[in-house]
Design a protein around this motif. Structure first.
Motif, PDB file in Angstrom:
ATOM      1  N   GLN A 158       0.823  -1.206   0.000  1.00  0.00           N
ATOM      2  CA  GLN A 158       0.000   0.000   0.000  1.00  0.00           C
ATOM      3  C   GLN A 158       0.865   1.268   0.000  1.00  0.00           C
ATOM      4  O   GLN A 158       0.548   2.241  -0.681  1.00  0.00           O
ATOM      5  N   LYS A 176      -4.945   1.263  -3.354  1.00  0.00           N
ATOM      6  CA  LYS A 176      -6.054   1.191  -2.407  1.00  0.00           C
ATOM      7  C   LYS A 176      -6.132  -0.213  -1.832  1.00  0.00           C
ATOM      8  O   LYS A 176      -5.500  -1.152  -2.326  1.00  0.00           O
ATOM      9  N   LEU A 177      -6.954  -0.362  -0.802  1.00  0.00           N
ATOM     10  CA  LEU A 177      -6.972  -1.621  -0.059  1.00  0.00           C
ATOM     11  C   LEU A 177      -7.370  -2.803  -0.937  1.00  0.00           C
ATOM     12  O   LEU A 177      -6.744  -3.864  -0.900  1.00  0.00           O
ATOM     13  N   ALA A 222      -4.662  -3.814  -3.413  1.00  0.00           N
ATOM     14  CA  ALA A 222      -3.495  -4.265  -2.655  1.00  0.00           C
ATOM     15  C   ALA A 222      -3.700  -5.695  -2.145  1.00  0.00           C
ATOM     16  O   ALA A 222      -2.782  -6.533  -2.195  1.00  0.00           O
TER      17      ALA A 222
END
Length: 810
Positions: free
Chosen positions: A780, A786-787, A790
């Motif tokens: 990240q 972004k989550l 990732a």
């Protein structure tokens, strides 16, 4: 280097309006708008067209063709070190022209675009990009022994060769061909842009006459003069001057003077006199002759050739309109001189005002300003001078250090015999100082008062010194070795701008610098800006104005940025830093733990128009920081102390403390939140540091590396999932990922559902070792993902790790 202190012209009047000859000499030979071919940073062995946006000495600000008015990809480069070539070089050398990746899809037909872009464009001169003239300024191209042709002072149609004996910042000491050291009293001093100077062969090309100067012909007989002429021609042909030397010479306009016309002129024979003169001869459409009006019985005619741009020629009634006394002609009967009566008695006419250039333009000069000026009675001498009166385009100067009555003279604002304060120092030429101290109370100040030094010498960027947690050492290494000399505020502003651009997070450095202030400093406010993630931030920084305060200022800036106090300093560090910064085993860093916060806008700063308010970022769980040791650049000397840790991977404590932490390593370290390319390369090198270099010890090195990777993943709460070996679709590796190259990593990512992220691995130079070190937090941070993406990418990395543990981590 005289080019560095262009800023000194600001207060002296020498930088107003159209540049004069002295200012032109300070400009770079490279001009904005010129085209050249530049090596592509993102693609080795390829090149692309670029345009010069602006120049600063030997530094060029470039923009790749295709970006149009977009400034985001502009970059600085040093002419002396960058790979720059003239337009057409790639074609001649079978090199590939390829646009940068960022704009590769902008045009479908780049060939057609280049044809349109280059049509009518100027290309940078090849001899200034390659060879011995590379990066040199125009005046630097004139060397001792160069041969030119000089116009006779009494007849504009006669020329004679001269040799350059000395070049002082473009001001040339010239000796006529045929004269020796014994005749140095006859040497002439002229600025290289003087219209009397021409290239060798110019006279014959323009059907003019080559004859020895009128006043020197008696020194030799005709055969000796002819022999001297032939010798000068041979010398000039052997070492010809580049044509760039004469590119800034002014083409003289045609005049409209006629025989018998009257005008006023600053007398070249009498000190501080403006006299009535008459046009007594017209040579051609460029030159005419004026003669001093003398009505006495024993009058001896005194005349000089002039052209329309000659300094010191003025229209009738100029003195009356400017409140200056006009000298009456010798033999004139009458107490008061009146132009109307004088013209009526002689049956003559005044030259129309249209015959003269702008006689009211003073270029910003004012009474009590200081500058440096040539002593007209001793041309080799340059003195401190003060303006005692400014009228239109004429300046009355008082030369300090010169005895009266020779200490006063009149010069034109376009004269090439006046220079900004600091010109002599910048060119290592002696300056005649005042006989007594100058009064400190001055109504106006030019660039520098003698009692205060507002100009500084060079400030060095010592690349070997420790760069600290804020500055990227790789970017620091790309900066020029020195900035200056020049006006203190301008030099420091340029230096600070370069440091901000060399930071991992430019906005953070800008924020640190805005708190820098000392009540003892004589400082002024300057606006600096930083770009970060597509946004631009501005802030006001206080910068010192005096040279003697620069060492303290530089040191406090370094302390503020937690780097070596000598990273940038007036002192050049050639070998070993006095602070011993590059052999220390303990280096302090300040880290920020916990949730990631928005990069705050600098206090008092104003965000640029193109930057919008930063969006609030999501909260993250506290994570541990990873300290990664970098490889030393040189392996010739090992500064690692005995017993120091061999593994560079250590885990920090959780928390949000920003107190400095210590890491027992022998090289600089970087934080996880540093810039993308640096982080990936550092991770890769960190893992390499754990391997042994000898081929016989490779198995042991591999086991040590495996153990380190295991410990690393444990500290970051990553464990190989149990039972995954039995799941369907398990990954089987045909080669140890520790040995994967960057291309193999990219190939693997392309084979997954994360193929859109493959270019990031290529950009950040991530090989197999670095791939196995990636975790969700580092993905990240390093890749700005972004989550969701990732996690998706970490799933593919986890598959490689599981296969690695199963197949190779025995």
């Amino acid at each position: 280097d005289v080019r560095r202190w262009l800023g000194q012209l600001e207060g002296s009047g020498l930088s107003k309006n159209t540049p004069n000859g002295v200012e032109i000499s300070l400009q770079s030979s490279f001009q904005p708008g010129m085209k050249l071919e530049v090596a592509n940073k993102s693609s080795p062995d390829t090149y692309w067209m670029a345009t010069i946006i602006t120049t600063c000495g030997q530094l060029l600000l470039l923009r790749y063709s295709g970006y149009g008015e977009d400034r985001k990809a502009d970059f600085w480069c040093d002419v002396m070190t960058a790979e720059l070539h003239p337009v057409g070089w790639c074609t001649q050398n079978n090199k590939t022209l390829m646009p940068p990746e960022a704009i590769k899809e902008k045009y479908s037909d780049w060939t057609e675009f280049l044809v349109q872009d280059l049509t009518g464009a100027r290309t940078a001169p090849a001899n200034l990009l390659e060879g011995p003239l590379r990066g040199k300024n125009t005046m630097d191209l004139i060397f001792e022994g160069s041969v030119l042709e000089l116009q006779d002072i009494s007849c504009p149609l006669l020329y004679w060769p001269v040799r350059v004996i000395q070049n002082v910042g473009g001001r040339l000491r010239l000796r006529y061909a045929g004269l020796s050291e014994d005749h140095q009293a006859q040497d002439t001093w002229l600025f290289y842009l003087d219209v009397r100077l021409r290239p060798l062969g110019w006279a014959l090309e323009n059907r003019l006459t080559l004859e020895p100067p009128t006043g020197l012909r008696s020194l030799k007989n005709a055969p000796d003069w002819q022999e001297a002429l032939e010798d000068a021609r041979l010398d000039g042909q052997k070492n010809p001057l580049p044509l760039e030397v004469f590119k800034d010479h002014v083409d003289l306009p045609e005049h409209s003077f006629k025989m018998g016309m009257k005008l006023e002129m600053v007398s070249p024979w009498e000190q501080l006199q403006i006299c009535p003169v008459s046009v007594t001869k017209v040579y051609n459409e460029i030159y005419f002759q004026v003669t001093l009006d003398d009505l006495s019985v024993d009058a001896m005619p005194r005349f000089v050739p002039r052209h329309a741009n000659s300094p010191g020629i003025l229209p009738v009634q100029w003195c009356l309109k400017n409140g200056v006394g006009l000298e009456r002609p010798r033999g004139y009967e009458g107490q008061d001189f009146d132009w109307a009566d004088y013209l009526k008695q002689g049956g003559t006419e005044a030259a129309p005002d249209a015959c003269f250039p702008d006689t009211w333009q003073n270029r910003g000069f004012a009474k009590d300003m200081w500058l440096e000026a040539v002593n007209p009675h001793r041309p080799a001498e340059v003195c401190v001078a003060q303006i005692t009166q400014a009228r239109g385009r004429l300046l009355w100067l008082r030369l300090e250090g010169v005895a009266k009555p020779l200490s006063e003279c009149i010069v034109d604002v376009e004269s090439m015999d006046i220079f900004p304060v600091g010109w002599c120092e910048a060119n290592a030429y002696p300056l005649t100082p005042p006989l007594k101290p100058v009064c400190q109370k001055q109504k106006k100040i030019a660039v520098v008062q003698p009692e205060k030094q507002y100009c500084c010498s060079k400030i060095f960027v010592n690349h070997r010194c420790f760069s600290g947690p804020y500055l990227n050492k790789g970017r620091i290494a790309e900066l020029p070795q020195a900035v200056g000399p020049g006006k203190c505020t301008l030099v420091l502003k340029e230096l600070l701008s370069m440091l901000i651009n060399a930071a991992y997070k430019p906005g953070r450095v800008l924020k640190e610098l805005q708190d820098l202030e000392d009540t003892s400093w004589d400082s002024q406010e300057e606006t600096l800006k930083a770009k970060y993630k597509g946004k631009t931030y501005r802030s006001t920084i206080r910068i010192v104005r005096l040279a003697d305060q620069i060492p303290d200022f530089c040191r406090k800036v370094c302390v503020k940025l937690q780097c070596c106090p000598n990273l940038f300093s007036p002192v050049l560090v050639t070998d070993k830093c006095p602070e011993n910064c590059f052999v220390q085993t303990k280096t302090k860093y300040t880290y920020y733990y916990g949730k990631k916060r928005k990069l705050s806008k600098p206090m008092g700063g104003e965000e640029a128009a193109e930057g919008e308010l930063a969006k609030p970022t999501r909260r993250r769980k506290k994570r541990k920081a990873i300290f990664v040791q970098k490889k030393r650049r040189s392996s010739a000397v090992d500064y690692t102390p005995a017993g120091s840790p061999q593994m560079a991977l250590q885990s920090g404590s959780e928390g949000t403390s920003s107190e400095p932490h210590e890491d027992h390593t022998d090289a600089s370290s970087v934080e996880v939140t540093s810039s993308r390319p640096r982080r990936a390369a550092t991770l890769r090198r960190a893992f390499s540091a754990g391997n042994t270099t000898g081929s016989k010890e490779a198995p042991e090195g591999r086991r040590r590396s495996t153990r380190s990777l295991s410990a690393y993943n444990q500290n970051n709460k990553y464990q190989p999932p149990k039972g995954q070996d039995m799941q369907e679709g398990q990954l089987v590796l045909d080669r140890n990922p520790l040995e994967w190259s960057v291309d193999e990593v990219v190939q693997f990512i392309n084979s997954t559902d994360c193929a859109s992220l493959a270019n990031i691995f290529q950009e950040q130079d991530i090989d197999g070792q670095a791939l196995l070190l990636l975790t969700l937090p580092t993905v990240q941070e390093c890749m700005d993902l972004k989550l969701g993406p990732a996690i998706k990418l970490c799933h593919q990395i986890e598959r490689v790790k599981v296969a690695f543990y199963r197949q190779y981590a025995d």
